[in-house]
Design a protein around this motif. Structure first.
Motif, mmCIF file in Angstrom:
data_model
loop_
_atom_site.group_PDB
_atom_site.id
_atom_site.type_symbol
_atom_site.label_atom_id
_atom_site.label_comp_id
_atom_site.label_asym_id
_atom_site.label_seq_id
_atom_site.Cartn_x
_atom_site.Cartn_y
_atom_site.Cartn_z
ATOM 1 N N ALA A 211 0.825 -1.209 0.000
ATOM 2 C CA ALA A 211 0.000 0.000 0.000
ATOM 3 C C ALA A 211 0.861 1.261 0.000
ATOM 4 C CB ALA A 211 -0.935 -0.002 1.206
ATOM 5 N N THR A 214 2.313 4.035 -3.477
ATOM 6 C CA THR A 214 1.010 4.610 -3.815
ATOM 7 C C THR A 214 0.774 4.792 -5.306
ATOM 8 O OG1 THR A 214 1.944 6.808 -3.415
ATOM 9 C CG2 THR A 214 0.770 5.762 -1.602
ATOM 10 N N SER A 238 -4.962 -3.683 -1.917
ATOM 11 C CA SER A 238 -4.013 -2.850 -2.645
ATOM 12 C C SER A 238 -3.331 -3.579 -3.792
ATOM 13 C CB SER A 238 -2.940 -2.325 -1.683
ATOM 14 O OG SER A 238 -2.339 -3.400 -0.975
ATOM 15 N N LYS A 311 -2.107 3.621 -12.633
ATOM 16 C CA LYS A 311 -3.334 3.422 -11.845
ATOM 17 C C LYS A 311 -4.573 3.633 -12.711
ATOM 18 C CE LYS A 311 -1.958 2.844 -7.415
ATOM 19 N NZ LYS A 311 -2.452 1.850 -6.451
#
Length: 337
Positions: A211, A214, A238, A311
């Motif tokens: 986690a 990021t 995560s 992401k």
């Protein structure tokens, strides 16, 4: 590696994993402490049960875990995922184009191969990142590197050897490697190993370490367990947990882990890729397992990340409202090799 079985989980006997905040609380059980890269391994006094100490420390609100043993997940009882098989050379020509995308690969290491000869990322590898040439999982990292290279051409690999030749490591080794990534985090991280925890709860320090990256998309295998029991780190919120489907991309591969904690799936059945040049192998192999389905998903995310943050690329590719889903296997990511 010495290990102890606890149910279907494996731990390093006489060890717990924690941070400095728990050292004083654990002092009465402690024989010695080894600390590196922000991780403390407490070596317990003889006869002390790591699981009982972990439970007591957690009741005090402290971060602790037995030092779980994690595996590259062969099928020890045989079957297609149990070992690689020699295969003829694969006609893949790496392109000259380069992207800014970096894929972290924690595995057995990577050996010399024509597919990445002359690349900057391979030239930077030291002898400590070389793939193991002995053991049941020797060549595992090289096989995965080839899948990543084909699925995300132009991406650079950042290799860290955490698994031995038999595909074994422990939680402390992995967490320390993850902590060392914090200064230069990769865009995508391939974790083709894992294990069960002694209590089926997420190991807290492993969870914190992943986690903490990021901006990184961590992609982890669901395990060759044919079970819905949570497999870590794949089952962490995560991480993107990846199961394997068969060659038709229609059904779960019989060896694959599955469950509501799985996020994605890709072909993991009889894939061909780069391998060691030794014995019966001439640099290529065919192999099966969720390890390799994981590489296809990680590679697909890395390839998409050339145009957008990793992401965002992962969110778009794994959108359950637009992509095809398979129950208990998550979103299907086509192989595209």
């Amino acid at each position: 590696m010495e290990l102890q079985s606890v149910g279907e989980a494996f731990i390093r006997p006489g060890q717990i994993l924690t941070d400095r905040s728990a050292l004083s609380a654990a002092a009465r059980w402690t024989q010695a402490v080894s600390e590196a890269d922000g991780v403390c391994v407490i070596h317990l006094s003889a006869g002390t049960d790591p699981c009982e100490v972990t439970a007591e420390l957690r009741e005090q609100g402290l971060r602790a875990s037995p030092n779980h043993v994690l595996r590259g997940q062969p099928l020890f009882f045989g079957g297609p995922a149990s070992r690689p098989f020699p295969t003829p050379p694969i006609g893949f020509r790496p392109g000259r184009s380069r992207t800014d995308v970096v894929i972290g690969l924690l595995d057995t290491g990577v050996t010399k191969h024509p597919w990445w000869s002359g690349t900057d990322w391979y030239a930077r590898l030291g002898p400590e990142e070389a793939d193991a040439h002995e053991g049941t999982q020797a060549g595992h990292g090289t096989f995965i590197a080839g899948l990543l290279a084909r699925r995300a051409p132009g991406a650079a690999l950042r290799v860290s050897r955490v698994l031995d030749g038999d595909g074994l490591t422990d939680e402390a080794t992995v967490v320390r490697a993850l902590h060392r990534m914090r200064e230069r985090p990769p865009d995508v991280l391939n974790l083709s190993f894992g294990g069960h925890s002694f209590d089926d709860r997420p190991p807290p320090l492993l969870s914190d370490a992943i986690a903490g990256l990021t901006g990184t998309v961590a992609v982890a295998c669901a395990g060759n367990t044919a079970s819905d029991r949570p497999f870590w780190p794949a089952a962490l919120p995560s991480a993107v947990g990846v199961a394997a489907v068969d060659a038709t991309e229609q059904h779960r591969a019989p060896f694959s882990g599955y469950g509501t904690w799985v996020d994605a799936c890709a072909r993991g059945d009889w894939l061909a890729s780069s391998f060691l040049d030794s014995g019966d192998f001439a640099g290529y192999a065919a192999w099966s397992g969720t390890s390799f389905a994981t590489a296809l998903v990680a590679g697909a995310i890395a390839d998409a990340a050339r145009d957008e943050p990793a992401k965002e690329a992962a969110k778009r590719l794994l959108d359950s409202e637009t992509a095809r889903q398979i129950p208990d296997l998550g979103v299907l990511v086509p192989a595209s090799l």
